[in-house]
Design a protein around this motif. Structure first.
Motif, PDB file in Angstrom:
ATOM      1  N   ASP A  90     -10.721 -22.858 -15.006  1.00 25.79           N
ATOM      2  CA  ASP A  90      -9.484 -21.686 -15.835  1.00 25.79           C
ATOM      3  C   ASP A  90      -8.201 -22.565 -15.858  1.00 25.79           C
ATOM      4  OD1 ASP A  90     -11.386 -20.596 -16.774  1.00 25.79           O
ATOM      5  OD2 ASP A  90     -11.744 -18.560 -14.762  1.00 25.79           O
ATOM      6  N   ARG A  91      -7.866 -23.310 -14.889  1.00 18.96           N
ATOM      7  CA  ARG A  91      -6.900 -24.466 -14.902  1.00 18.96           C
ATOM      8  C   ARG A  91      -6.254 -25.875 -15.089  1.00 18.96           C
ATOM      9  NH1 ARG A  91      -5.878 -19.756 -15.409  1.00 18.96           N
ATOM     10  NH2 ARG A  91      -4.729 -17.972 -14.356  1.00 18.96           N
ATOM     11  N   ARG A  92      -7.248 -26.217 -15.029  1.00 13.92           N
ATOM     12  CA  ARG A  92      -7.265 -28.176 -15.474  1.00 13.92           C
ATOM     13  C   ARG A  92      -8.195 -28.111 -15.853  1.00 13.92           C
ATOM     14  NH1 ARG A  92      -3.563 -26.334 -12.176  1.00 13.92           N
ATOM     15  NH2 ARG A  92      -3.603 -27.635 -10.169  1.00 13.92           N
ATOM     16  N   ASP A  93      -8.566 -29.488 -16.586  1.00 11.23           N
ATOM     17  CA  ASP A  93      -9.754 -30.059 -17.636  1.00 11.23           C
ATOM     18  C   ASP A  93     -11.011 -30.331 -17.037  1.00 11.23           C
ATOM     19  OD1 ASP A  93     -10.625 -31.758 -19.048  1.00 11.23           O
ATOM     20  OD2 ASP A  93      -9.525 -33.099 -19.414  1.00 11.23           O
ATOM     21  N   ARG A  94     -11.457 -29.264 -17.319  1.00  9.73           N
ATOM     22  CA  ARG A  94     -12.440 -28.661 -17.300  1.00  9.73           C
ATOM     23  C   ARG A  94     -13.401 -30.426 -17.547  1.00  9.73           C
ATOM     24  NH1 ARG A  94     -12.911 -23.097 -20.292  1.00  9.73           N
ATOM     25  NH2 ARG A  94     -12.248 -22.152 -19.046  1.00  9.73           N
ATOM     26  N   ARG A  95     -12.941 -31.093 -18.445  1.00  5.57           N
ATOM     27  CA  ARG A  95     -14.233 -32.479 -18.224  1.00  5.57           C
ATOM     28  C   ARG A  95     -13.825 -33.613 -17.284  1.00  5.57           C
ATOM     29  NH1 ARG A  95     -12.153 -37.565 -21.526  1.00  5.57           N
ATOM     30  NH2 ARG A  95     -10.367 -36.476 -20.381  1.00  5.57           N
ATOM     31  N   GLN A  96     -13.099 -33.708 -17.082  1.00  5.27           N
ATOM     32  CA  GLN A  96     -12.104 -34.368 -15.370  1.00  5.27           C
ATOM     33  C   GLN A  96     -12.494 -33.484 -14.145  1.00  5.27           C
ATOM     34  OE1 GLN A  96     -10.769 -36.916 -15.957  1.00  5.27           O
ATOM     35  NE2 GLN A  96     -10.276 -37.588 -13.494  1.00  5.27           N
ATOM     36  N   ILE A  97     -12.781 -32.169 -14.449  1.00  8.09           N
ATOM     37  CA  ILE A  97     -13.523 -31.629 -12.699  1.00  8.09           C
ATOM     38  C   ILE A  97     -15.287 -32.096 -13.166  1.00  8.09           C
ATOM     39  CG2 ILE A  97     -14.165 -29.649 -11.820  1.00  8.09           C
ATOM     40  CD1 ILE A  97     -12.101 -28.401 -13.335  1.00  8.09           C
ATOM     41  N   LEU A  98     -15.521 -32.479 -14.098  1.00  4.82           N
ATOM     42  CA  LEU A  98     -16.998 -32.899 -13.708  1.00  4.82           C
ATOM     43  C   LEU A  98     -17.110 -34.590 -13.700  1.00  4.82           C
ATOM     44  CD1 LEU A  98     -18.199 -30.933 -16.772  1.00  4.82           C
ATOM     45  CD2 LEU A  98     -18.866 -30.847 -14.616  1.00  4.82           C
ATOM     46  N   ARG A  99     -15.817 -34.911 -14.181  1.00  2.00           N
ATOM     47  CA  ARG A  99     -16.368 -36.548 -13.233  1.00  2.00           C
ATOM     48  C   ARG A  99     -15.990 -36.559 -12.124  1.00  2.00           C
ATOM     49  NH1 ARG A  99     -11.898 -39.408 -17.073  1.00  2.00           N
ATOM     50  NH2 ARG A  99     -12.645 -41.131 -16.118  1.00  2.00           N
ATOM     51  N   ILE A 100     -14.893 -35.623 -11.760  1.00  3.74           N
ATOM     52  CA  ILE A 100     -14.809 -36.077  -9.904  1.00  3.74           C
ATOM     53  C   ILE A 100     -15.730 -35.445  -9.788  1.00  3.74           C
ATOM     54  CG2 ILE A 100     -13.569 -35.543  -8.270  1.00  3.74           C
ATOM     55  CD1 ILE A 100     -10.930 -34.943 -10.212  1.00  3.74           C
ATOM     56  N   THR A 101     -16.394 -34.465  -9.695  1.00  5.71           N
ATOM     57  CA  THR A 101     -17.703 -34.347  -9.057  1.00  5.71           C
ATOM     58  C   THR A 101     -19.052 -35.156  -8.977  1.00  5.71           C
ATOM     59  OG1 THR A 101     -18.273 -32.573 -10.574  1.00  5.71           O
ATOM     60  CG2 THR A 101     -17.227 -32.052  -8.759  1.00  5.71           C
ATOM     61  N   LEU A 102     -19.200 -35.670 -10.492  1.00 12.03           N
ATOM     62  CA  LEU A 102     -20.059 -36.531 -10.944  1.00 12.03           C
ATOM     63  C   LEU A 102     -19.874 -37.739  -9.584  1.00 12.03           C
ATOM     64  CD1 LEU A 102     -20.533 -35.304 -14.765  1.00 12.03           C
ATOM     65  CD2 LEU A 102     -22.467 -35.516 -12.603  1.00 12.03           C
TER      66      LEU A 102
END
Length: 447
Positions: A90-102
């Motif tokens: 809820d505070r960061r770019d959700r798309r970028q979070i998915l890129r890092i975790t993937l």
């Protein structure tokens, strides 16, 4: 723009146009197509990974408790980090979070391939567990971000359609994943199978990159991390429909799930090889896929709550039949029906989470859902391993099915709003207005 009155205060609505109707309408949005592709590839990889890891661990140990530990080692970091992951979503770019975790999952799959190729001997089990632990950390951040992003890539009015399509995406990949994993393991070996899984996670990373960044709401000034997390938790705890649907799934899967024990049923009871194990793993998801495809044409809108309770009841009965079966094809049918009933409940639960979550709380509500629902499979795997070691594999499964029926009866009494829930569009629009009014009142009070 449309406006709503909320106790004398005018609120601007963000649903300014009527999107096209139809079950395939979400595919008109490019970001939805990209998210759909990313979800398909990542689910295909994760389901294949689960089959291969389960077979490898049981082949190394011959101990059902070791299979339960496999799920526990993944779920500990996933659950421990879920609430913080929801805050970040809820505070960061959700798309970028998915890129890092993937990206982290690509590394994990490559590490597993290297472990298998190196032939490390006695340390192999510990290394497998270690990589699964790292994957659990990635999952703790990925799941809240993915659920929150899913509700942002299409207009509100077609969230039920998009939720059903995403469920069908998951189900389709989950049918193919175990079959592909079992076949690849049987004919190519574990190392090449893990390498292929790494490629699938890489494709998911590419698809996620194609999604446009979404705006993020500004956080309240002076709000700490724990205050932020507490807001999401309180919201779920005070909403009987959200809390009831999450709790029902948690305890039903905790007691009624038997997927972690399938390697034992395959090898010791039904006498089938890795390909047969892949078929057993795919059977529940194939049944669920049938349910989801049907729901995409005729969503369970009316009497959604009653349908949810009936579906979980059918799931418990199907698991009892599976436990008592000694025939491979009867076991396949029982598992398929368990998936059919679970697929119906998945459609309803996903719609509840997407429709009853305010946008600026989606990540935190999704993190609570991750604890209740996302962790239920792994906690259920650990519970199944302990019960199998204590009661025996077969007895533990049919006892779990009976406990599932007890849970349904208890929930039906304790959550009457959920039992009477309807997803009729007119009622949802009124509910959406009530949520906006409540949030606006909370904002005024906080000032």
């Amino acid at each position: 723009m449309a406006r709503r009155d909320c106790g004398g205060k005018r609120l601007v609505a963000d649903r300014v146009s009527e999107p096209p109707a139809g079950p395939w309408a979400p595919f008109r949005w490019p970001d939805f197509r990209s998210l759909f592709g990313a979800a398909f590839c990542s689910t295909l990889a994760s389901r294949a990974l689960a089959v291969v890891l389960g077979y490898e661990v049981y082949a190394l140990t011959g101990n059902p408790l070791a299979l339960g530990m496999l799920g526990l080692i993944e779920v500990i970091p996933a659950v421990s980090l879920a609430l913080y992951g929801g805050h970040i979503a809820d505070r960061r770019d959700r798309r970028q979070i998915l890129r890092i975790t993937l990206g982290a999952l690509v590394v994990c799959a490559c590490a597993l391939a290297a472990v298998e190729a190196s032939g490390v001997g006695h340390a192999k089990l510990l290394l497998l567990y270690g990589v699964v632990f790292v994957a659990g950390i990635a999952r703790g951040f990925a799941e809240p971000a993915a659920q929150a992003l899913e509700a942002q890539v299409v207009p509100f009015k077609i969230l039920i359609n998009s939720s059903t399509l995403m469920a069908s995406c998951w189900m389709s990949a989950a049918v193919v994943g175990p079959l592909a994993g079992g076949f690849s393991y049987q004919h190519l070996g574990a190392a090449w199978t893990f390498a292929g899984i790494a490629v699938l996670y890489g494709l998911a990373w590419i698809a996620t990159t194609l999604i446009a960044p979404r705006p993020r709401p500004a956080p309240p000034e002076g709000e700490s991390i724990w205050q932020s997390v507490a807001v999401g938790v309180r919201y779920v705890l005070h909403d009987q429909i959200l809390l009831g649907s999450m709790s029902l799934d948690l305890f039903a899967v905790l007691f009624g799930g038997a997927i972690a024990m399938l390697p034992i049923f395959a090898k010791d009871i039904l006498k089938v090889d890795a390909t047969g194990l892949g078929m057993l793993n795919a059977a529940p998801t194939l049944g669920a896929l049938v349910a989801v495809l049907f729901a995409s044409r005729r969503p369970p809108v009316r009497h959604a709550g009653r349908t949810l309770f009936l579906a979980v009841t059918g799931f418990g009965v199907a698991m009892i039949v599976f436990a008592l079966s000694r025939t491979f094809w009867l076991s396949m049918v029982a598992l398929a029906f368990s998936g059919l009933f679970d697929g119906l409940s998945v459609v309803i639960r996903r719609a509840i989470n997407r429709l009853f979550s305010p946008d600026h709380l989606r990540g935190r509500i999704a993190s609570v859902s991750t604890i209740f629902i996302g962790s239920s499979n792994e906690l259920g795997a650990f519970e199944s391993g302990m019960m199998a070691a204590w009661l025996g594999t077969v007895r533990s499964v049919w006892v779990g099915g009976i406990l599932t029926l007890v849970v349904v009866s208890f929930a039906a009494v304790m959550a009457p709003k959920l039992r009477k829930l309807s997803l009729d569009p007119s009622r949802l629009s009124r509910r959406d207005q009530e949520i906006d009014c409540e949030l606006d009142a909370e904002e005024v009070a906080s000032r």
